[in-house]
Design an enzyme around this catalytic site. Structure first.
Site, PDB file in Angstrom:
ATOM      1  N   CYS A   2     -31.570 -29.188  91.508  1.00 53.37           N
ATOM      2  CA  CYS A   2     -30.452 -29.040  92.443  1.00 53.37           C
ATOM      3  C   CYS A   2     -30.810 -27.889  93.384  1.00 53.37           C
ATOM      4  O   CYS A   2     -31.867 -27.283  93.254  1.00 53.37           O
ATOM      5  CB  CYS A   2     -29.165 -28.676  91.716  1.00 53.37           C
ATOM      6  SG  CYS A   2     -28.638 -29.903  90.513  1.00 53.37           S
ATOM      7  N   LYS A 609     -41.134 -45.364 101.495  1.00 49.03           N
ATOM      8  CA  LYS A 609     -40.836 -44.836 100.154  1.00 49.03           C
ATOM      9  C   LYS A 609     -39.960 -45.804  99.378  1.00 49.03           C
ATOM     10  O   LYS A 609     -40.066 -45.909  98.167  1.00 49.03           O
ATOM     11  CB  LYS A 609     -40.141 -43.476 100.302  1.00 49.03           C
ATOM     12  CG  LYS A 609     -39.885 -42.742  99.009  1.00 49.03           C
ATOM     13  CD  LYS A 609     -41.145 -42.099  98.478  1.00 49.03           C
ATOM     14  CE  LYS A 609     -40.971 -41.413  97.146  1.00 49.03           C
ATOM     15  NZ  LYS A 609     -42.239 -41.347  96.401  1.00 49.03           N
TER      16      LYS A 609
HETATM   17  C1  F6R Z   1     -47.179 -45.892  95.133  1.00 45.87           C
HETATM   18  C2  F6R Z   1     -45.742 -46.119  95.198  1.00 45.87           C
HETATM   19  C3  F6R Z   1     -45.244 -47.527  95.109  1.00 45.87           C
HETATM   20  C4  F6R Z   1     -43.952 -47.566  94.288  1.00 45.87           C
HETATM   21  C5  F6R Z   1     -43.357 -48.999  94.338  1.00 45.87           C
HETATM   22  C6  F6R Z   1     -42.134 -49.106  93.466  1.00 45.87           C
HETATM   23  O1  F6R Z   1     -47.469 -44.534  95.195  1.00 45.87           O
HETATM   24  O2  F6R Z   1     -44.971 -45.209  95.350  1.00 45.87           O
HETATM   25  O3  F6R Z   1     -46.210 -48.379  94.574  1.00 45.87           O
HETATM   26  O4  F6R Z   1     -44.245 -47.212  92.975  1.00 45.87           O
HETATM   27  O5  F6R Z   1     -43.021 -49.323  95.648  1.00 45.87           O
HETATM   28  O6  F6R Z   1     -41.160 -48.177  93.847  1.00 45.87           O
HETATM   29  P1  F6R Z   1     -39.971 -47.777  92.878  1.00 45.87           P
HETATM   30  O7  F6R Z   1     -40.546 -47.038  91.714  1.00 45.87           O
HETATM   31  O8  F6R Z   1     -39.063 -46.946  93.709  1.00 45.87           O
HETATM   32  O9  F6R Z   1     -39.338 -49.068  92.434  1.00 45.87           O
END
Ligand code: F6R
Length: 614
Positions: A2, A609
């Protein structure tokens, strides 16, 4: 993770805009809820004579709610808040769901004391029970409130002395945290540091304190770093430090920060990716604390109970899928529990028609918003199966869609490549495997130190290896057994931020085809767990006899060393802790290679992201 910020000014003023700006600058640390409190002087003549001598006998204005800074501050009009003291807090929920009651700052029982914290108080549940037995007014379940009540009960017993009360509260509060607190009838602001970050600033007619520099630098560049076990006492013109252990005054050292604000936002690192890699030891320690004290772990394990012939599915995408693969190894090998890791779309295609009410799947996602994962959740729901979540962003769609979920407690991961969240996904799977196997989870306690040492001892070698790889656009990562998922993850990270092609495969598969790629100097990286060195030496020699360059990442092993060209040595550790340690040099290699190629590793081209599309 936080963020907290506190300020005290010589003249009472409209503090709202300062608090909003500080909160915005800390918003990378949490966005589940936000709150501000100001303490303003009461009208002349009010308060006891003693209060009037020390202060104005003030009133507290507290406004807080669930949501991000700009939304909540517009709704509650933070901008108009006035006073001579102010506190702002950004929350990344760990103890207690994101809610108005759990939003910070918090008041004590009778509304005289206000405070906010960052970190984890791991005996939160026991402390709350104690407060309730003693008749205190407990409004939520958040451990920031626990810090305030812990001070309150000693304040009443210690002759209304805030410093003495904070020292006594320190003995009661277990875990790593920092908090900022004030009493409306005192003219000072107090803060304490135990494990979590805290830095103070000295400006003209004001002093301030925060979890992190970015919220201080717009106000002043004269700073005082607070160390663990120190209490900072802020008056408008001074920051005094006291030892929490014996109450003695400590000489504070002022420094002048002349770096750019953007560097401060990255904690002094050139990129968020490197900062987040260096946060891995801390967040792993915080997660272990949290898991040891959370009642949700028991509920999660109960929800995993299935008829003995049914496997449990681990489902994710990208890096999260690699954590699922490692988790499946852990569960099969440590707990004797059949676990199958599947990519989210693969789960739909392969199991979407066969799973049923007796089945359970753990959906793993940093963001909790990945569409592929949410599609798989929907498929599971459609077959009346149980949905468990492992996620970093509380309040995400996956959190709402899960019967039970566990948080990764990493704080905000800003850089596009997932680093610290992968480490904590692996730690979480390992922890659960230990619990299922009835093994002592205290065996995992050395992990944060081992991670810190791994970063220390491998960074220089990772830099050198990256310099060699710089000129190659194609390479392999090989892993065997429990390190196979790390080879996949090493390769993914390398492709993602260097734009070179890199494939991760099971080392014994290399001779079944890919070996034909090897020519003079061709780089192959071998990720090896303790016990697998002899097997790996065979696979190394298949490469080196054909002119390839073998780069090993492993704990020290003389036989392996004699067979490779480069060797990144990780600290000695248990066979199951090692894969987590081995991840770090692989992350560092891709980071250094990315920078050497002039790429911004935080923002690789074409990527996002959070992937909310099919
Ligand atoms: C690689 C990366 C992606 C995520 C994928 C799943 O560094 O960040 O391969 O791991 O897009 O994302 P989440 O975990 O948010 O479902």
């Amino acid at each position: 993770m936080c963020g907290i910020f506190g300020i005290i000014t010589r003249e009472e003023q409209t503090l709202g805009p300062i608090l909003i700006e500080a909160a915005r600058r800390l918003s990378y640390r949490g966005y589940d809820s936000v709150g501000c409190a100001t303490v303003a002087a009461a009208p002349p003549g009010s308060g006891t004579p003693q209060q009037q001598r020390y202060s104005a006998g003030g009133s507290i204005d507290l406004r807080k709610d669930v949501g991000c800074v700009d939304d909540v501050s517009a709704r509650l009009n933070f901008a108009e808040m006035r006073g001579g003291r102010g506190i702002a807090q950004l929350r990344w929920a760990t103890f207690g769901a994101p809610s108005h009651e759990n939003a910070q700052p918090h008041l004590d029982s009778d509304g005289d004391i206000v405070g906010a914290h960052n970190g984890n108080v791991v005996n939160n549940v026991q402390m709350r029970e104690l407060f309730l037995r003693e008749g205190l007014t407990v409004r939520g379940t958040n451990d920031g409130e626990t810090c305030v009540h812990a001070v309150e009960r000693h304040f009443d017993r210690n002759g209304n002395d805030m410093l003495a009360a904070i020292r006594a509260a320190y003995d009661d509060l277990e875990g790593d945290y920092a908090f900022v607190i004030t009493h409306r009838d005192d003219h000072r602001l107090f803060a304490i540091k135990k494990g979590s970050g805290l830095v103070a600033g000295l400006g003209g007619g004001l002093t301030c304190i925060s979890s992190d520099l970015p919220s201080i630098l717009p106000l002043t560049r004269r700073i005082v770093r607070i160390h663990d076990g120190e209490i900072a006492v802020l008056a408008p013109d001074s920051v005094e430090l006291y030892s929490v252990h014996d109450g003695a005054r400590i000489q504070s050292e002022e420094e002048y920060y002349d770096g750019p604000i953007e560097v401060a936002e990255k904690g002094g690192y050139p990129h968020f990716m490197l900062k987040e890699i260096h946060e891995e030891p801390t967040v792993a320690g915080e997660l272990l604390h949290l898991l040891n004290s959370s009642k949700y772990v028991g509920r999660f394990l109960d929800a995993l109970t299935t008829p003995s012939d049914r496997p449990v599915y681990f489902v994710g995408c990208g890096t999260s899928y690699h954590a699922c693969l490692l988790g499946a190894y852990y569960w099969n090998q440590i707990a004797g529990r059949t676990a199958i890791a599947l990519l989210a779309p693969q789960f739909i295609e392969q199991c979407g028609q066969s799973v049923g009410p007796d089945d359970v799947a753990v959906f793993v996602s940093q963001s909790g918003e990945t569409k592929d994962v949410l599609n798989a959740v929907k498929a599971m729901r459609g077959r009346a199966g149980r949905v468990l979540g492992v996620l970093n962003v509380l309040g995400s769609t996956l959190a709402h869609a899960s019967d039970v979920y566990l948080p990764l407690a990493c704080g905000y991961e800003i850089s596009v490549p997932a680093t610290k969240t992968f480490v904590n996904q692996a730690v979480l799977f390992l922890y659960l495997a230990y619990r299922l196997a009835g093994r002592e989870t205290a065996e995992l306690d050395p992990l944060p130190d081992l991670l810190a040492r791994t970063l220390e001892v491998t960074d220089a070698a990772a830099h050198d290896v990256a310099a060699y790889l710089h000129d190659w656009d194609d390479m392999y990562y090989l892993g065997y057994g429990v390190t196979h998922p790390i080879a996949l993850e090493g390769a993914l990270k390398l492709k993602e931020i260097t734009y070179a092609h890199c494939e991760g495969i099971f080392s014994s598969e290399f001779k079944h085809g890919p070996l034909s790629a090897v020519r003079q100097g061709y780089p192959v990286l071998f990720i090896t767990a303790p016990g697998d060195e002899a097997m790996m030496i065979n696979h190394v020699n298949e490469v080196t006899t054909r002119g390839g360059r073998a780069i090993a990442i492993a704990a020290e092993d003389p036989a392996l060393r004699a067979n490779v060209h480069d060797y990144l040595v990780i600290p000695e550790a248990d066979r199951f802790l090692s894969p987590i340690l081995l991840t770090l040099p692989a992350q560092l290699i891709s980071y250094h290679m990315s920078v050497a190629r002039g790429i911004d590793p935080d923002r690789p081209r074409n990527l996002s992201k959070t992937l909310t599309v099919d």
